[in-house]
Motif scaffolding. Sequence first.
Motif, PDB file in Angstrom:
ATOM      1  N   PRO A 223      48.580  32.976  14.900  1.00  0.00           N
ATOM      2  CA  PRO A 223      49.208  33.203  16.217  1.00  0.00           C
ATOM      3  C   PRO A 223      49.043  34.659  16.648  1.00  0.00           C
ATOM      4  CG  PRO A 223      50.670  31.975  14.759  1.00  0.00           C
ATOM      5  CD  PRO A 223      49.528  32.434  13.918  1.00  0.00           C
TER       6      PRO A 223
ATOM      7  N   ARG B  14      42.666  34.840  17.038  1.00  0.00           N
ATOM      8  CA  ARG B  14      43.790  34.359  17.828  1.00  0.00           C
ATOM      9  C   ARG B  14      43.717  32.845  17.988  1.00  0.00           C
ATOM     10  NH1 ARG B  14      44.548  35.781  24.263  1.00  0.00           N
ATOM     11  NH2 ARG B  14      46.237  34.297  24.720  1.00  0.00           N
TER      12      ARG B  14
ATOM     13  N   MET C  52      44.500  29.597  20.015  1.00  0.00           N
ATOM     14  CA  MET C  52      44.767  29.235  21.409  1.00  0.00           C
ATOM     15  C   MET C  52      45.022  27.735  21.488  1.00  0.00           C
ATOM     16  SD  MET C  52      41.898  31.511  23.391  1.00  0.00           S
ATOM     17  CE  MET C  52      41.731  33.273  23.080  1.00  0.00           C
TER      18      MET C  52
ATOM     19  N   ASP D 134      51.677  33.559  24.047  1.00  0.00           N
ATOM     20  CA  ASP D 134      51.113  33.643  22.693  1.00  0.00           C
ATOM     21  C   ASP D 134      51.578  34.885  21.962  1.00  0.00           C
ATOM     22  OD1 ASP D 134      49.818  31.326  23.281  1.00  0.00           O
ATOM     23  OD2 ASP D 134      47.838  32.222  23.559  1.00  0.00           O
TER      24      ASP D 134
END
Length: 828
Positions: free
Chosen positions: A412, A432, A434, A788
């Motif tokens: 995350p 990352r 998504m 996020d």
Amino acid sequence: MAVGFLCLFGAVHHIYTYIQIKVCRVLTMVQEKNDGINKNMVLPPIQQNRPALSWELKIKKKLKTVPPCLGKFRPIVGQCCHQCTPDSLRKKLGQNSSLGFHNLLSVNETHTRYRGWLVRRVCCALFVSGCKVYVSPVRNRLERVCQSNRVKEAFTAEHKASEGGDSRGQINRLSPFLPLINTCIAPGLLRFVGWVMLKMLASVFGSIEVNLNHLSALHRATQEGSLLVYVHVRQSIMDCALISLVLFCCNLRVPYTVCPLQINSSFLRSILQKVGVVLLPPSALTEQDAEMDSLYAPVVTSLVRELLHEGQAISVGVSAESGQGGQWLARVRQLIKEGSVPDVSLVPVGISYDCVPKTNIQVDVGLSSVMQWLWSLLWRRPGGSVRIHLAQPFSLKEMCESGRCRVDEWLPLQDLLLPVILNRTDSLFGRRRMSWLLLSSHYASELIEPTHPERDLSIAIILHLIFSATSCMAVMSTSLVSSLLLYRHRKGVSASLLCRDVAWLTEELLFRNKDVGFGGSLVEVVHYSLCLLAPHLIIAAAPSKKDPFIVPRPSLVATLHLTLQAQIVTHTFILEVVGACAVSAMLCEVASSGVSSRVRSDGVDGDEVKGDMEFDVVLCQSELTERALQLCHLLPPGFMPPCQSSQSFALDAIDSLVRCGILIMEESPRDVPICDFWKKEGALTWTTTDDPYHSDSDCEEQDLRSYKISQPSQCPEMLFFLCSMLAGHLRALCWTTTGLDHLHTPLPEAEFAAQIHSHLCDTANKKKQHYESCSEEAAHTTVRTLIDLGVLSEERQKGGVFLGISPLFQLSENRQKLHRFISQYLYN
């Protein structure tokens, strides 16, 4: 009968076209010769909002002194990824040599089997009647969909049908989806619609150029029975029509096209569904609304399975901002995993526009709006061109089962950046995650955990296709000029200097193996681009000066148009952009901290600065790489190749600055050279070979590389040019962070994004600049990034998803830290 009707209609249309061409020849002033990169391509005539004749003549007179030097070769694009799909790349189905381009709109008698005066006037109808159309039987498709296990389980879960097979309850429940299931391709109607599209698009575009390099690979894949799925990045509703038209004119199987629009007119729906367009159910306005129906996902997944079993092709558009369209690829991936479909070949498609057509058709489409749009097309002259690249097909099964597309390092975003932002610990290594690229569909609900590896693999495939389709897109001349005017010459530039930069930037694009969507001399290219962009520019042509001055209009509409056109240039230079922003962040830190101009790591402090800071700064590689790595996590989807680790991308970003001459490597001064085996005079150090704690190499100290900015008098201009390409996205994040105080949360997600967009527009209007940071795409991307990052929290309620500020960032101190972290990458 049908052919005779088409011939009669074509003769009438030819009279209208003949009169229109006579008028266009008087008005147009663009030469149609091509002696540059691609001799097969002709610049189309300029049509809309023609500027004054005075500055046109001045520019053409000034540009005649510039030689046509746009390059000598055209790179081959669209090849498979050598890391994820080496077997597909090794097949070499396509030709390696450039085969040139074909203009779909230039249909003449040579494309038919006949010759003569009458044939020349109805050649388009004859050409369409001779194109191959593959049979698409529907037959018992509805029964097969009802008998699928997915649909049966969905009926059982809803308690809407009895346990024993078919029933009227099932049919009634499936009634909203019957048009989707019965979508077919009628050969006669398809030929007629293809003829209408060729005539209509001739009024919209000057040319539609198709790259022929990989067409042979697609023809061979079709002959071998491979199932093809075409994937493109959504830009306009014209994308779907262009892909189907290209495949139809090239005698390839016309795909079943997924259309994200809601069509209200039953007449339009019936026509579109008979040419292979899969529409949304009548009750759903958007794709997300359709996914909320518990029966929609099982029915559509079963429909995709049946279409692939029939040997049909599918065309899907994916949005990089919202992730819409990705659920269709996830369904194909799920079918392959289950064994329902043996394999499919994915074909990324890159579509480039000189100017993205404004269709004014968003979500809810009626017959009147479509007819008004079509009527407006009849009274405009063609302008702008389109470049379409069909990439080499690659196996989806190979990508998934080979294990080369790895997702085990995905984390995350708040785990990657929050420790750095809040000054707690060092940053973690990883990519990352998504997860929002898959909508809240039934497929997503089957995977209970949000970090499910199968879900991450589907997201990785979506990211890979977004990146591949974007890499296939050619850089058009308007994109190149827009990038220069917006990021390098914001305060204006003379025509002669602009021409010099156009030639330089074109060479840089070709050097990076990026295709350009224009050809001809420099005179034609610059004049053609300025004419298309004239409504968004201020062109001053004083009688006393021979060199006109060009300035982008300081307005919201003009800036957003130039920004949209310049996005593909940013994608091409993303490595240099990330590296330049990392250098800018370190220079800002040096300027604000007041330490020495020499920046080093490992606790080496510099001398005190007396007076102004010198530009002669030494930057440590480890710090530069760390700054670039942190910035990588803030990039929108589609910029980074998903098959490359973030660490490797950050290292490549720093190396790219060395290759382009911004940074030069500087060796750290040492008392003893790194490779000196004589640590002491006249003595060698020996170690036993079985000692596990020692190495036979004396290079035990880590190699401390450092970089120095080259040519301080010229380099800042190039550095700021690269930093400006990402400034719009970063500035939108900064403005949103400072504007969270003015929002009364929690709010529904759509309303929250609308208020953020309004806040960005108000901020830009107050500052009267930086309008590129206040587009709707920027607002949606910013909101998703803050979710996020953990700044915004999601609460799922009956009315939908509500967004609020997380307790951690309700403290103004933490929001200020976040703002400082993002703003360090803004060079100004």
